[in-house]
Write a protein that holds these residues in place. Structure first.
Motif, PDB file in Angstrom:
ATOM      1  N   ASP A   1       0.841  -1.208   0.000  1.00 35.71           N
ATOM      2  CA  ASP A   1       0.000   0.000   0.000  1.00 35.71           C
ATOM      3  C   ASP A   1       0.873   1.253   0.000  1.00 35.71           C
ATOM      4  O   ASP A   1       0.471   2.297  -0.481  1.00 35.71           O
ATOM      5  N   VAL A   2       2.051   1.115   0.620  1.00 28.84           N
ATOM      6  CA  VAL A   2       2.964   2.254   0.698  1.00 28.84           C
ATOM      7  C   VAL A   2       4.362   1.788   0.280  1.00 28.84           C
ATOM      8  O   VAL A   2       4.837   0.738   0.705  1.00 28.84           O
ATOM      9  N   VAL A   3       4.959   2.578  -0.606  1.00 33.03           N
ATOM     10  CA  VAL A   3       6.260   2.200  -1.174  1.00 33.03           C
ATOM     11  C   VAL A   3       7.298   3.269  -0.823  1.00 33.03           C
ATOM     12  O   VAL A   3       7.053   4.457  -1.006  1.00 33.03           O
ATOM     13  N   VAL A   4       8.430   2.812  -0.290  1.00 32.84           N
ATOM     14  CA  VAL A   4       9.551   3.715  -0.009  1.00 32.84           C
ATOM     15  C   VAL A   4      10.443   3.755  -1.244  1.00 32.84           C
ATOM     16  O   VAL A   4      10.894   2.711  -1.720  1.00 32.84           O
ATOM     17  N   VAL A   5      10.666   4.951  -1.771  1.00 28.70           N
ATOM     18  CA  VAL A   5      11.545   5.111  -2.922  1.00 28.70           C
ATOM     19  C   VAL A   5      12.822   5.801  -2.462  1.00 28.70           C
ATOM     20  O   VAL A   5      12.770   6.869  -1.842  1.00 28.70           O
TER      21      VAL A   5
ATOM     22  N   GLY B   1      18.398   2.845   0.083  1.00 30.60           N
ATOM     23  CA  GLY B   1      17.394   2.007  -0.555  1.00 30.60           C
ATOM     24  C   GLY B   1      17.496   0.555  -0.117  1.00 30.60           C
ATOM     25  O   GLY B   1      16.519  -0.187  -0.160  1.00 30.60           O
ATOM     26  N   LYS B   2      18.699   0.155   0.293  1.00 30.04           N
ATOM     27  CA  LYS B   2      18.893  -1.211   0.795  1.00 30.04           C
ATOM     28  C   LYS B   2      18.456  -1.284   2.262  1.00 30.04           C
ATOM     29  O   LYS B   2      17.795  -2.234   2.674  1.00 30.04           O
ATOM     30  N   GLU B   3      18.832  -0.271   3.025  1.00 31.88           N
ATOM     31  CA  GLU B   3      18.434  -0.208   4.438  1.00 31.88           C
ATOM     32  C   GLU B   3      16.901  -0.166   4.530  1.00 31.88           C
ATOM     33  O   GLU B   3      16.313  -0.704   5.471  1.00 31.88           O
ATOM     34  N   ALA B   4      16.261   0.440   3.515  1.00 32.27           N
ATOM     35  CA  ALA B   4      14.798   0.545   3.502  1.00 32.27           C
ATOM     36  C   ALA B   4      14.142  -0.832   3.490  1.00 32.27           C
ATOM     37  O   ALA B   4      13.033  -1.003   4.001  1.00 32.27           O
TER      38      ALA B   4
ATOM     39  N   MET C   1      11.208   0.377  -3.204  1.00 27.54           N
ATOM     40  CA  MET C   1      11.597   0.460  -4.609  1.00 27.54           C
ATOM     41  C   MET C   1      12.870   1.293  -4.671  1.00 27.54           C
ATOM     42  O   MET C   1      12.845   2.495  -4.443  1.00 27.54           O
ATOM     43  N   ARG C   2      13.981   0.590  -4.893  1.00 24.90           N
ATOM     44  CA  ARG C   2      15.261   1.301  -4.966  1.00 24.90           C
ATOM     45  C   ARG C   2      15.543   1.629  -6.425  1.00 24.90           C
ATOM     46  O   ARG C   2      15.669   0.723  -7.258  1.00 24.90           O
ATOM     47  N   LEU C   3      15.605   2.924  -6.714  1.00 25.59           N
ATOM     48  CA  LEU C   3      15.896   3.339  -8.089  1.00 25.59           C
ATOM     49  C   LEU C   3      17.365   3.106  -8.386  1.00 25.59           C
ATOM     50  O   LEU C   3      18.231   3.531  -7.623  1.00 25.59           O
ATOM     51  N   ARG C   4      17.642   2.422  -9.478  1.00 23.92           N
ATOM     52  CA  ARG C   4      19.033   2.197  -9.886  1.00 23.92           C
ATOM     53  C   ARG C   4      19.430   3.213 -10.956  1.00 23.92           C
ATOM     54  O   ARG C   4      20.424   3.878 -10.856  1.00 23.92           O
ATOM     55  N   TRP C   5      18.611   3.339 -11.987  1.00 24.05           N
ATOM     56  CA  TRP C   5      18.943   4.286 -13.051  1.00 24.05           C
ATOM     57  C   TRP C   5      18.277   5.626 -12.777  1.00 24.05           C
ATOM     58  O   TRP C   5      17.087   5.689 -12.489  1.00 24.05           O
ATOM     59  N   PHE C   6      19.067   6.682 -12.873  1.00 21.76           N
ATOM     60  CA  PHE C   6      18.562   8.043 -12.685  1.00 21.76           C
ATOM     61  C   PHE C   6      18.452   8.746 -14.043  1.00 21.76           C
ATOM     62  O   PHE C   6      17.560   9.542 -14.280  1.00 21.76           O
TER      63      PHE C   6
ATOM     64  N   VAL D   1       3.373   6.921  -1.578  1.00 24.17           N
ATOM     65  CA  VAL D   1       4.806   6.877  -1.844  1.00 24.17           C
ATOM     66  C   VAL D   1       5.554   7.780  -0.861  1.00 24.17           C
ATOM     67  O   VAL D   1       5.167   8.930  -0.653  1.00 24.17           O
ATOM     68  N   VAL D   2       6.592   7.213  -0.256  1.00 16.79           N
ATOM     69  CA  VAL D   2       7.492   7.977   0.604  1.00 16.79           C
ATOM     70  C   VAL D   2       8.830   8.041  -0.118  1.00 16.79           C
ATOM     71  O   VAL D   2       9.462   7.008  -0.356  1.00 16.79           O
ATOM     72  N   VAL D   3       9.240   9.236  -0.519  1.00 17.09           N
ATOM     73  CA  VAL D   3      10.497   9.389  -1.250  1.00 17.09           C
ATOM     74  C   VAL D   3      11.557   9.935  -0.301  1.00 17.09           C
ATOM     75  O   VAL D   3      11.330  10.937   0.382  1.00 17.09           O
ATOM     76  N   ILE D   4      12.693   9.245  -0.244  1.00 15.09           N
ATOM     77  CA  ILE D   4      13.800   9.752   0.559  1.00 15.09           C
ATOM     78  C   ILE D   4      14.820  10.381  -0.380  1.00 15.09           C
ATOM     79  O   ILE D   4      15.358   9.719  -1.269  1.00 15.09           O
ATOM     80  N   ASP D   5      15.056  11.659  -0.195  1.00 13.53           N
ATOM     81  CA  ASP D   5      16.050  12.382  -0.981  1.00 13.53           C
ATOM     82  C   ASP D   5      17.301  12.604  -0.153  1.00 13.53           C
ATOM     83  O   ASP D   5      17.245  13.258   0.898  1.00 13.53           O
ATOM     84  N   ARG D   6      18.419  12.084  -0.650  1.00 18.48           N
ATOM     85  CA  ARG D   6      19.719  12.352  -0.029  1.00 18.48           C
ATOM     86  C   ARG D   6      20.367  13.469  -0.865  1.00 18.48           C
ATOM     87  O   ARG D   6      21.471  13.326  -1.407  1.00 18.48           O
ATOM     88  N   ASP D   7      19.636  14.553  -1.047  1.00 14.83           N
ATOM     89  CA  ASP D   7      20.015  15.643  -1.948  1.00 14.83           C
ATOM     90  C   ASP D   7      19.029  16.767  -1.708  1.00 14.83           C
ATOM     91  O   ASP D   7      18.022  16.562  -1.037  1.00 14.83           O
ATOM     92  N   TYR D   8      19.293  17.920  -2.281  1.00 18.82           N
ATOM     93  CA  TYR D   8      18.284  18.972  -2.250  1.00 18.82           C
ATOM     94  C   TYR D   8      18.530  19.989  -3.354  1.00 18.82           C
ATOM     95  O   TYR D   8      19.674  20.312  -3.669  1.00 18.82           O
ATOM     96  N   SER D   9      17.442  20.458  -3.933  1.00 18.16           N
ATOM     97  CA  SER D   9      17.501  21.554  -4.893  1.00 18.16           C
ATOM     98  C   SER D   9      16.875  22.763  -4.215  1.00 18.16           C
ATOM     99  O   SER D   9      15.654  22.811  -4.019  1.00 18.16           O
ATOM    100  N   PHE D  10      17.711  23.706  -3.821  1.00 15.42           N
ATOM    101  CA  PHE D  10      17.237  24.833  -3.015  1.00 15.42           C
ATOM    102  C   PHE D  10      16.182  25.652  -3.754  1.00 15.42           C
ATOM    103  O   PHE D  10      16.328  25.944  -4.931  1.00 15.42           O
ATOM    104  N   GLY D  11      15.139  25.994  -3.050  1.00 13.76           N
ATOM    105  CA  GLY D  11      14.052  26.766  -3.635  1.00 13.76           C
ATOM    106  C   GLY D  11      13.118  25.917  -4.478  1.00 13.76           C
ATOM    107  O   GLY D  11      12.222  26.440  -5.153  1.00 13.76           O
ATOM    108  N   PHE D  12      13.327  24.593  -4.451  1.00 15.18           N
ATOM    109  CA  PHE D  12      12.508  23.703  -5.287  1.00 15.18           C
ATOM    110  C   PHE D  12      12.063  22.462  -4.529  1.00 15.18           C
ATOM    111  O   PHE D  12      10.878  22.172  -4.434  1.00 15.18           O
ATOM    112  N   GLY D  13      13.027  21.739  -3.943  1.00 13.07           N
ATOM    113  CA  GLY D  13      12.669  20.551  -3.169  1.00 13.07           C
ATOM    114  C   GLY D  13      13.617  19.399  -3.428  1.00 13.07           C
ATOM    115  O   GLY D  13      14.659  19.556  -4.062  1.00 13.07           O
ATOM    116  N   GLY D  14      13.240  18.228  -2.925  1.00 12.79           N
ATOM    117  CA  GLY D  14      14.033  17.033  -3.162  1.00 12.79           C
ATOM    118  C   GLY D  14      13.970  16.655  -4.632  1.00 12.79           C
ATOM    119  O   GLY D  14      12.897  16.624  -5.231  1.00 12.79           O
TER     120      GLY D  14
END
Lengths: 368, 175
Positions: free
Chosen positions: A257-261, A267-270, A287-292, A305-318
């Protein structure tokens, strides 16, 4: 052969197995072990390559482009500020259609000075025309590096490929590794437009407005074709060596019902978080994304969907949260976590899922 | 899953010790991962390394918070670091020392790894080698087999004294 290795050593072993003709590199933490190992291979004579110790990352990529244009298989590795210093040349490598393969050990950007894992370095190169794959285990780092050469050099692609692995979390962890005898899995490198001194041609000359766009379109056409080449390459790799990789690595997603991306080691720890949540009765999946790049076609319809971003685009979001939203139409719960190596455990990831609020952005460690 | 935290000082070989343990466990046919926490530490500063051993593939990358066992390669680290932090109830502590301290609630295994290394003059860059004798001690405690410990050592170091000190530590470690 079954052995143990760090992520860095696995990348170096795979690059060696691909028999590059030229390696040009500049050291930077936490990547240094890769080029150090390759330099050792060349010095001891187990790898017959020209190792070019350049004075900067910009020069490293410039040397790789030149060598590739001359018809040599080329490899380099970098990280973080090294990658940013290459930025101009990354565009050039893709535009010149030189299929360089590079490992990028994902590391945060300064200031503050930080050598730990983050994906902003790679994501800030997303429009350069490079293919980008993210890996999560030592074995996958090895496998993906081998496949990168075959994908990049395929005449339907002829674009450079960046293999991304998390700084320290993966680059310095010791895990088991099964190396392969690559055989003819990677065909001999043939660049159709290689420099031929018997038939002089111009390279990188002035390209006026009436034709420039055609080269850009040709890059995109190749990027689109790369999906098929990647799938073929991954299928052939599985046929020969028994390990199948795809655009994503899905774990318990079928009835979720809920997917961690997430990408990389998070993505492995997830997957461990998913097991915990399942024990609580939450139908979670990972769901671990391999290709970006190319960005995978995802089916997330009807799931939270729960998306974990190990990044940030300032003024925009993950970057991942926005990528998921724009490509799938699914509004995610956006979690910003793991920046600069911030500790994120499977318990933390399970908690992100429990506390999810679709449409909200949550900065782990800040807004709680 | 069995989780070990190793406390040492930069330059003492704690990171290599973690790798050797994983390598030995791997020889025993088990899954293992080893990783250091690289902080801003430099030579001589307290550092921490981690080992996970399991019969299933290990998917966890985060640091070990509740170890099953703690290894202290340099007892002086205990002056500034709570090496027992998060240690599971009844979790063992292996300390490199000739004078074992009493630690309430935890079995303490003391072995003089430094003395064992010095007796063989096994010293590199001024530091006695601790990561090969500690493998012998761990083999005695049953964490890895002695054969696998010696195999991991032989694959990593060419100096035969490393096996000698591992054997000595195996004999001198009290259960």
């Amino acid at each position: 052969m079954l052995t143990i290795a760090t992520g860095n050593k696995a990348v170096a072993a795979a690059a060696k197995e691909a028999r590059p003709g030229v390696i040009a590199a500049y050291p930077i933490t936490p990547q240094t072990e890769i080029v150090e190992q390759l330099a050792t291979y060349v010095a001891e004579g187990s790898l017959d390559a020209d190792y070019v110790p350049v004075e900067s990352e910009h020069s490293a990529m410039a040397a790789c482009i030149g060598a590739s244009a001359a018809g040599a298989r080329t490899f380099t590795a970098t990280s973080s500020h090294g990658l940013l210093y290459m930025h101009e040349m990354l565009h050039w490598a893709a535009g010149a259609r030189t299929p360089v393969v590079m490992a990028n050990v994902n590391r945060a950007l300064g200031p503050g000075w930080n050598t730990w894992a983050e994906h902003t370095d790679a994501f800030s190169q997303r429009d350069t025309g490079w293919l980008q794959v993210f890996v999560a285990t030592v074995q996958e780092a090895y496998d993906a590096t081998l496949m990168a050469f075959r994908i990049a050099e395929d005449e339907r692609v002829l674009l450079p490929v960046m293999v991304n692995l998390d700084g320290f979390a993966l680059s310095h962890i010791t895990q088991s590794l099964e190396t392969v005898d690559v055989g003819d899995f990677i065909p001999p490198f043939h660049l159709p437009h290689a420099i031929d001194i018997a038939h002089p041609r111009g390279y990188g000359t002035l390209t006026p407005p009436d034709i420039y766009f055609k080269f850009r379109w040709d890059m995109e056409r190749s990027m689109r074709a790369s999906r098929e080449v990647i799938a073929e390459t991954e299928a052939e790799f599985a046929r020969r060596f028994g390990r199948l990789w795809g655009p994503t690595e899905d774990y318990r997603c079928e009835d979720a019902d809920v997917v961690v991306v997430a990408l990389g080691t998070l993505g492995k720890e997830a997957e461990v978080a998913v097991d915990k949540l399942r024990e609580e009765g939450v139908k979670a999946g990972s769901m671990r994304l391999r290709w970006f790049r190319p960005f995978p076609i995802l089916d997330l319809a009807g799931r939270e969907v729960v998306v974990i971003d190990r990044d940030y685009s300032f003024g925009f979001g993950g970057v991942m949260a926005h990528s998921i939203r724009s490509t799938t139409g699914v509004e995610p719960y956006s979690v910003i976590a793991g920046l600069g190596g911030q500790e994120v455990t499977y318990d933390d990831i399970a908690q992100f899922v429990r506390q999810r609020e679709v449409g909200r952005e949550f900065w782990f460690g800040v807004s709680d | 899953m069995f989780e070990i935290r190793i406390h040492s000082r930069g330059g003492q070989g704690g990171v290599t010790a973690a790798k050797l343990i994983a390598q030995a466990a791997f020889h025993d046919g088990r899954c293992a991962t080893a990783f250091p926490f690289y902080g801003a530490e430099r030579r001589g500063a307290p550092v921490v390394s981690f080992v996970r051993i399991s019969d299933q593939p290990i998917k966890v990358y985060s640091q070990i918070r509740n170890p099953d066992m703690v290894i202290v390669l340099d007892a002086s680290v205990m002056d500034s670091t709570d090496v027992l932090a998060g240690l599971k109830e009844g979790g063992a502590v292996l300390i490199n020392t000739a004078q074992p301290p009493a630690i309430e609630g935890h079995p303490v295994h003391a072995v003089d790894l430094t003395g064992i290394a010095l007796a063989q003059n096994l010293v590199v860059a001024g530091s006695p080698i601790l990561n090969t004798p500690v493998l012998g001690a761990l083999a005695r405690l049953g964490l890895v087999s002695k054969e696998s410990a010696l195999a991991a050592i032989a694959e990593t170091f060419s100096d035969p004294r490393n096996a000698t000190v591992a054997n000595t530590a195996y004999e001198e470690t009290k259960l």
